[in-house]
Structures are given as structure tokens and as C-alpha cells.
Scaffold this motif. Sequence first.
Motif, PDB file in Angstrom:
ATOM      1  N   ILE A  70      79.461 -10.508 -16.724  1.00 45.94           N
ATOM      2  CA  ILE A  70      78.594  -9.382 -17.298  1.00 45.94           C
ATOM      3  C   ILE A  70      78.889  -8.983 -18.838  1.00 45.94           C
ATOM      4  CG2 ILE A  70      77.917  -6.989 -16.684  1.00 45.94           C
ATOM      5  CD1 ILE A  70      78.665  -7.386 -13.967  1.00 45.94           C
ATOM      6  N   THR A  86      80.003   0.518 -17.425  1.00 47.59           N
ATOM      7  CA  THR A  86      80.414  -0.398 -16.590  1.00 47.59           C
ATOM      8  C   THR A  86      81.953  -0.106 -16.090  1.00 47.59           C
ATOM      9  OG1 THR A  86      78.977  -1.919 -17.078  1.00 47.59           O
ATOM     10  CG2 THR A  86      81.021  -2.816 -15.725  1.00 47.59           C
ATOM     11  N   VAL A 126      72.097  -8.166 -12.583  1.00 47.11           N
ATOM     12  CA  VAL A 126      71.876  -7.839 -14.199  1.00 47.11           C
ATOM     13  C   VAL A 126      70.549  -8.459 -14.409  1.00 47.11           C
ATOM     14  CG1 VAL A 126      72.878  -8.601 -16.450  1.00 47.11           C
ATOM     15  CG2 VAL A 126      74.369  -8.333 -14.332  1.00 47.11           C
ATOM     16  N   VAL A 132      72.247  -2.869 -15.438  1.00 48.74           N
ATOM     17  CA  VAL A 132      73.347  -3.578 -14.509  1.00 48.74           C
ATOM     18  C   VAL A 132      73.216  -2.619 -13.141  1.00 48.74           C
ATOM     19  CG1 VAL A 132      75.711  -3.794 -14.675  1.00 48.74           C
ATOM     20  CG2 VAL A 132      74.313  -4.323 -16.629  1.00 48.74           C
TER      21      VAL A 132
END
Length: 322
Positions: free
Chosen positions: A4, A22, A138, A177
Motif C-alpha cells: 500500500i 494507516t 485501495v 484506502v
Amino acid sequence: MRSIRRSIGLFVAAATVASTVTLARPAAAAEPTRVQDTSTSVQVAAVNGDRRVEVSVQRSERAGAYASADLYGGPAGDVLGRGAPGNTEWTDTSFRAEVELFDEAVRPVGTVSVAGTYAITGPPQRQEEKYNDGNVHVVIDNTWTPVSVSDVTVSFDGQAWPVVGIEGWHMTGYLFVSNPATYVGSGEQVVITNWSGDNVIDFHTDNEHSSLRETLLFFEYVDNPYDADGVVDLSKRTWEGTFELSDKSGGPLGHMPATATIAAGDPVRFTDRVRGGYERWTITPYDLQLTVDGPLAPAKVTAQLVRIQVAWHTSPQGGSEG
């Protein structure tokens, strides 16, 4: 296994924001991360004798305006100095930046100034990418529009340098995300641990993007100045296909017939308790026999491959260790 963070890096200004969110995921599912940004960038190169300076001037709705520069010189084009973030000014039609450069010992080597005018021109091009990293979804949606740049001047310590390269673009981007409560997924990688060959001077694989079903192999012949590469499927233990022959510059020269076989050894399995869950690993050794025809003699390789498989069921990335 896709990263990612590598894709988030496409957002120059938004990367820090997205990766921070994240890494800070709570134990429960959270709202998805959504990041939008609009940026304009101009790249300029100028030369003076055997010295070359490359300047990047950018502005972003999220990160603001900034600039960086690199100075190269000498017969080998060594890095003589670098600098960032610089002083930058933008208007609707012009840009200006000044960057002080320093060598590896952090000694000043000079100041680069650049200025010019710009206009957003040409048809926009959209680039959309969607994928899953395990159960993390994503989406990257970028629209690029060319920027025409004119009236550019570059000076180094007040001395004007001839401009030899100009490039500009305008980007509107969106990043999504998902933030699941539990991070679930699997991945695979194939690496070469040892090899020997006949009529082969170098042999390697793309370790980062490989699997038993799709392994990209590269080698160089001994008896001619060419390289060859091919994607092999070893999942059925035998493979027949072709390798692409190319010169040292990468120019294609045709295809060479190729065969490959593998024999599996005993796998090793273990489980790691991590981030409130687990990772299950399976490591399997293989003996590879590869033969590729050549312009002169064939190339033959005997290699040891290791297949690394992992499945995980953990708290979100960056959660507390279990």
C-alpha cells in the motif's frame, strides 16, 4: 505481495497524511482514508561545461510550495550538491524558486535560482488503479494535464546557465484506502539462493515480484554480448516456452526456445504470533534446471530456488504487537 505504501507514494503531498492514518488504525474498523490533492510541477535542467543542475519546482494544495535541486559534474556525472526545500513563489502564470545546495559534508556549494511562466495545456489523461492488499481495498485515481513552460531562466550563484530541458505537469489525484478491523491476506515470493551455469555469466530473478506460477528470470550469455529474460510458470514442475533476446541497451533481438523443470524439497512451516494475530509461513526449497537456446551455444543453469509463502490474520498494520 503488493505494498500500500508504495502506491500511496504516488501522492507526493498526500503520502504522509495517508500513511499516518494507516499506521494509526485502531483495533476496530475505521472510516476509510480518503485523500485529495491538486499539484503543479515544473522540472528544469541547465548546464555549464561539465556541470548540470536539475531543479524541481512544485506546489500542492496539501503540502504548499517547495523546490529541490541537484548539481552533477565531472566525467562521471557525480553528485556535487543537493538542496531542498528552497524558497518558492507561484502565481497563476509564473513561478520562481531559489535553492541553496550543499555537498555530502553539508558544506555550501552554491545557490540555484530559476524562474519562468507556465500554462496548463493539452488534453488531460486519467490513470485509475484499483487493487486489494489482503482485505485492504485501495483506489488511486489521478488525472494528468501537460503544462507548457516558457521564458525560463536558470542561474547558479548569479551566473546564467543555458537551459537544456523543461517539463511540466498538473495533477489532480484521489486516494482511497479501507481500514478494516482485521488485516487478512497472503503473499508469495521466490528467491534464488545459489546457482551455477554453462555459458552463463549472470543469473537472477525479480525477487520482489515473483511466484512459482510467474517468475521472471534474467541471464547473460558468456559466448555473445546478449542478455535474455523470460517469465516461467513452474507450478506444474515442467515448463516450455521462449526467452526474449536483447542487446545491452535492451533492444529486442528475437526469442530463444527454453525449457525448465523443478524438483521440490521438504517444506518448513512455522507460525508467528504478531500484532494480536498470527502469520503462517511455509518455506519450500526447489532444484531448478533451465536451458535456453542461444545465438551460438545454449545457456544452461542449475539453481536452488526458495518459495516463501505467508498468510496473515492480524490487527491492522502498525497495531500493537501480540
